[in-house]
Design a protein around this motif. Structure first.
Motif, PDB file in Angstrom:
ATOM      1  N   SER A   2       0.817  -1.216   0.000  1.00 16.16           N
ATOM      2  CA  SER A   2       0.000   0.000   0.000  1.00 16.16           C
ATOM      3  C   SER A   2       0.851   1.267   0.000  1.00 16.16           C
ATOM      4  N   ASP A   3       2.065   1.179   0.512  1.00 18.83           N
ATOM      5  CA  ASP A   3       2.915   2.367   0.627  1.00 18.83           C
ATOM      6  C   ASP A   3       4.121   2.240  -0.302  1.00 18.83           C
ATOM      7  N   THR A   4       3.895   2.478  -1.597  1.00 22.47           N
ATOM      8  CA  THR A   4       4.994   2.413  -2.561  1.00 22.47           C
ATOM      9  C   THR A   4       5.543   3.824  -2.815  1.00 22.47           C
ATOM     10  N   ILE A   5       6.788   3.879  -3.258  1.00 23.79           N
ATOM     11  CA  ILE A   5       7.398   5.158  -3.631  1.00 23.79           C
ATOM     12  C   ILE A   5       6.862   5.582  -4.996  1.00 23.79           C
ATOM     13  N   GLU A   6       6.862   4.640  -5.918  1.00 28.01           N
ATOM     14  CA  GLU A   6       6.296   4.827  -7.255  1.00 28.01           C
ATOM     15  C   GLU A   6       5.705   3.495  -7.683  1.00 28.01           C
ATOM     16  N   ARG A   7       4.707   3.542  -8.559  1.00 24.14           N
ATOM     17  CA  ARG A   7       4.137   2.299  -9.080  1.00 24.14           C
ATOM     18  C   ARG A   7       3.589   2.512 -10.472  1.00 24.14           C
ATOM     19  N   ASP A   8       3.622   1.432 -11.245  1.00 27.01           N
ATOM     20  CA  ASP A   8       3.086   1.453 -12.600  1.00 27.01           C
ATOM     21  C   ASP A   8       2.263   0.179 -12.779  1.00 27.01           C
ATOM     22  N   ASP A   9       0.960   0.326 -12.774  1.00 27.17           N
ATOM     23  CA  ASP A   9       0.047  -0.804 -12.943  1.00 27.17           C
ATOM     24  C   ASP A   9      -0.174  -1.077 -14.425  1.00 27.17           C
ATOM     25  N   GLY A  10      -0.898  -2.143 -14.700  1.00 28.07           N
ATOM     26  CA  GLY A  10      -1.333  -2.408 -16.069  1.00 28.07           C
ATOM     27  C   GLY A  10      -0.372  -3.239 -16.893  1.00 28.07           C
ATOM     28  N   TRP A  11       0.372  -4.112 -16.262  1.00 32.24           N
ATOM     29  CA  TRP A  11       1.287  -4.999 -16.975  1.00 32.24           C
ATOM     30  C   TRP A  11       0.707  -6.398 -17.041  1.00 32.24           C
ATOM     31  N   ARG A  12       1.018  -7.111 -18.119  1.00 29.37           N
ATOM     32  CA  ARG A  12       0.720  -8.537 -18.271  1.00 29.37           C
ATOM     33  C   ARG A  12       2.018  -9.206 -18.712  1.00 29.37           C
ATOM     34  N   GLY A  13       2.106 -10.510 -18.519  1.00 27.51           N
ATOM     35  CA  GLY A  13       3.368 -11.150 -18.845  1.00 27.51           C
ATOM     36  C   GLY A  13       3.246 -12.582 -19.318  1.00 27.51           C
ATOM     37  N   PHE A  14       4.362 -13.072 -19.799  1.00 27.15           N
ATOM     38  CA  PHE A  14       4.500 -14.471 -20.192  1.00 27.15           C
ATOM     39  C   PHE A  14       5.939 -14.882 -19.941  1.00 27.15           C
ATOM     40  N   ARG A  15       6.139 -16.177 -19.855  1.00 31.06           N
ATOM     41  CA  ARG A  15       7.494 -16.688 -19.642  1.00 31.06           C
ATOM     42  C   ARG A  15       7.873 -17.639 -20.760  1.00 31.06           C
ATOM     43  N   ILE A  16       9.140 -17.744 -20.984  1.00 31.33           N
ATOM     44  CA  ILE A  16       9.647 -18.752 -21.905  1.00 31.33           C
ATOM     45  C   ILE A  16       9.577 -20.071 -21.144  1.00 31.33           C
ATOM     46  N   GLN A  17       8.786 -20.981 -21.657  1.00 27.57           N
ATOM     47  CA  GLN A  17       8.492 -22.215 -20.938  1.00 27.57           C
ATOM     48  C   GLN A  17       9.715 -23.123 -20.878  1.00 27.57           C
ATOM     49  N   GLY A  18       9.884 -23.765 -19.731  1.00 28.35           N
ATOM     50  CA  GLY A  18      10.987 -24.696 -19.554  1.00 28.35           C
ATOM     51  C   GLY A  18      12.183 -24.025 -18.903  1.00 28.35           C
ATOM     52  N   THR A  19      13.239 -24.795 -18.758  1.00 27.05           N
ATOM     53  CA  THR A  19      14.472 -24.299 -18.170  1.00 27.05           C
ATOM     54  C   THR A  19      15.467 -24.015 -19.285  1.00 27.05           C
ATOM     55  N   LEU A  20      15.968 -22.796 -19.311  1.00 31.50           N
ATOM     56  CA  LEU A  20      16.916 -22.389 -20.347  1.00 31.50           C
ATOM     57  C   LEU A  20      18.347 -22.616 -19.867  1.00 31.50           C
ATOM     58  N   ASP A  21      19.126 -23.258 -20.685  1.00 28.99           N
ATOM     59  CA  ASP A  21      20.538 -23.460 -20.372  1.00 28.99           C
ATOM     60  C   ASP A  21      21.269 -22.130 -20.531  1.00 28.99           C
TER      61      ASP A  21
END
Length: 121
Positions: A48-67
């Motif tokens: 609740s007490d942030t210095i700055e914030r930026d909402d509205g992000w979505r994400g995805f990951r590269i599936q699996g473990t990357l060497d």
């Protein structure tokens, strides 16, 4: 290569202290330097007490473990998105890379990457 959608809306913010962060949350990324303490978290878990914030992000990951010897995976994805004027916020873990885009670009980013041969799951 598979890209897995993260089902949550995300927030990128700066916090005052590590104790402000919900360490029991399902997903969070912390970055600390001599200048700041940054946090990426599920929007509902944003302190609740942030210095700055930026909402509205979505994400995805590269599936699996990357060497660690693999080269250019994140660069290729970011390049494709940059060519379509979509900026990213990238976070890497030991296993893989996470790519965040603003929510209004999320579906378009996944569509573009799908057209480039990535499998979206």
């Amino acid at each position: 290569m598979e890209l897995k959608k993260i089902p949550h809306r995300l927030t990128v913010c700066k916090v005052k202290e590590i104790s402000d962060i919900d360490m029991g949350a399902e997903i969070y990324f912390i970055g600390k330097t001599d200048e700041e303490l940054s946090l990426v978290c599920i929007t509902e878990n944003t302190p609740s007490d942030t210095i700055e914030r930026d909402d509205g992000w979505r994400g995805f990951r590269i599936q699996g473990t990357l060497d660690f010897s693999l080269v250019g995976i994140l660069a290729k994805i970011s390049g494709i998105l940059a060519d379509h004027k979509i900026s990213i916020f990238a976070v890497s873990t030991y296993n893989t890379d996470y790519i965040l885009v603003k929510e209004e670009n999320f579906d378009r980013a996944l569509s573009i990457l799908g057209a480039e041969g990535y499998t979206i799951i």
